[in-house]
Design an enzyme around this catalytic site. Structure first.
Site, PDB file in Angstrom:
ATOM      1  N   TRP A  17       0.840  -1.192   0.000  1.00 23.75           N
ATOM      2  CA  TRP A  17       0.000   0.000   0.000  1.00 23.75           C
ATOM      3  C   TRP A  17       0.883   1.252   0.000  1.00 23.75           C
ATOM      4  O   TRP A  17       1.860   1.318   0.754  1.00 23.75           O
ATOM      5  CB  TRP A  17      -0.898   0.008   1.232  1.00 23.75           C
ATOM      6  N   HIS A  47      -0.034  -6.320   6.139  1.00 32.06           N
ATOM      7  CA  HIS A  47      -0.959  -6.426   5.005  1.00 32.06           C
ATOM      8  C   HIS A  47      -0.204  -6.537   3.682  1.00 32.06           C
ATOM      9  O   HIS A  47      -0.649  -6.046   2.651  1.00 32.06           O
ATOM     10  CB  HIS A  47      -1.909  -5.226   5.000  1.00 32.06           C
ATOM     11  N   HIS A  51      -2.951 -11.905   2.370  1.00 29.00           N
ATOM     12  CA  HIS A  51      -3.075 -11.705   3.816  1.00 29.00           C
ATOM     13  C   HIS A  51      -4.540 -11.733   4.248  1.00 29.00           C
ATOM     14  O   HIS A  51      -5.452 -11.610   3.442  1.00 29.00           O
ATOM     15  CB  HIS A  51      -2.454 -10.370   4.215  1.00 29.00           C
ATOM     16  N   ASP A  53      -7.373  -9.936   6.967  1.00 33.32           N
ATOM     17  CA  ASP A  53      -7.658  -8.769   7.805  1.00 33.32           C
ATOM     18  C   ASP A  53      -8.391  -9.232   9.050  1.00 33.32           C
ATOM     19  O   ASP A  53      -9.451  -9.863   8.943  1.00 33.32           O
ATOM     20  CB  ASP A  53      -8.567  -7.773   7.079  1.00 33.32           C
ATOM     21  N   HIS A  57      -8.271  -4.401  12.441  1.00 29.58           N
ATOM     22  CA  HIS A  57      -7.713  -3.561  11.380  1.00 29.58           C
ATOM     23  C   HIS A  57      -8.561  -2.307  11.150  1.00 29.58           C
ATOM     24  O   HIS A  57      -8.028  -1.237  10.868  1.00 29.58           O
ATOM     25  CB  HIS A  57      -7.614  -4.387  10.100  1.00 29.58           C
ATOM     26  N   HIS A 158     -15.709  -3.800   4.479  1.00 32.02           N
ATOM     27  CA  HIS A 158     -15.050  -4.403   5.645  1.00 32.02           C
ATOM     28  C   HIS A 158     -16.024  -4.482   6.824  1.00 32.02           C
ATOM     29  O   HIS A 158     -16.152  -5.526   7.477  1.00 32.02           O
ATOM     30  CB  HIS A 158     -13.829  -3.572   6.060  1.00 32.02           C
ATOM     31  N   GLU A 170      -7.351 -11.329   1.385  1.00 33.03           N
ATOM     32  CA  GLU A 170      -7.085 -10.406   0.278  1.00 33.03           C
ATOM     33  C   GLU A 170      -5.766 -10.740  -0.406  1.00 33.03           C
ATOM     34  O   GLU A 170      -4.865 -11.315   0.199  1.00 33.03           O
ATOM     35  CB  GLU A 170      -7.043  -8.966   0.798  1.00 33.03           C
TER      36      GLU A 170
END
Length: 206
Positions: A17, A47, A51, A53, A57, A158, A170
């Site tokens: 990210w 992440h 991975h 979540d 998170h 989410h 994800e």
């Protein structure tokens, strides 16, 4: 029995990210220096790559990784192909038969170059969670970095998945995986305080 690895390979160039901690692996000790062993050191975001979540998170009161039930990350999974879909929604998923499975893994094909972080992705509509709950699904997996749009701050998908007690996987890799039913194994590490965790996700085809 055939084992299909649907995990991203972790290496020092893997995209993360924007602004997040990059992945790095290096040796703290070499065999030459220590006289006996190489000892590696890893630095990374929770992440990175493929991975899960944990609810923590996106919810300060949510469960951490080590508190998640392991059975959610093992079981019969349906792989579906929604390549070209604008969004993953109840309407798109209603075409499929979820009999006998408890996980769904969705191929969107919208992350076309995994050497770069994507600019846009196919995200999950918040109406998906109640539909999947009705079908007995307790985990959703996607081949993109997030179930929500990349610029989302509210993270409605989410939160919707959390409300319906559906786990989030994800960044899976479904290139070349045919639609159908497989056994999924995607176990996280028992990280007591973590909000997420890379996993080695595999499909087993009997």
């Amino acid at each position: 029995m055939k084992i299909i690895d649907i995990s991203q390979r972790l290496h020092n160039q893997i995209p993360v990210w924007p602004g997040d901690a990059p992945f790095t692996f290096g040796l703290s000790w070499t065999k030459e220096d220590s006289g006996s062993v190489n000892v590696g050191k890893i630095e990374m975001s929770a992440h990175t790559g493929t991975h899960i979540d944990a609810p923590y998170h996106f919810d300060d009161e949510g469960a951490r990784v080590a508190d998640l039930p392991l059975e959610r990350f093992i079981g019969k999974a349906l792989v579906v192909d929604l390549t070209g879909a604008a969004v993953i929604s109840k309407e798109e998923l209603s075409k499929f038969d979820f009999s006998g499975v408890s996980k769904v893994l969705i191929k969107t094909g919208s992350w076309t170059d995994r050497s770069k972080f994507p600019e846009t992705i196919t995200s999950v509509h918040e109406n998906t969670a109640p539909f999947l709950k009705e079908k007995g699904i307790d985990l959703i997996g996607v081949d993109v970095p997030s179930v929500d749009e990349l610029d989302s701050k509210g993270l409605p998908s989410h939160h919707s998945l959390q409300r319906y007690d559906i786990q989030i996987l994800e960044g899976i890799v479904l290139d070349g995986v045919e639609p159908g039913v497989y056994n999924l194994i995607a176990l996280p590490l028992p990280l007591a305080e973590a909000d997420g965790c890379p996993v080695r996700a595999v499909l087993i085809q009997e």
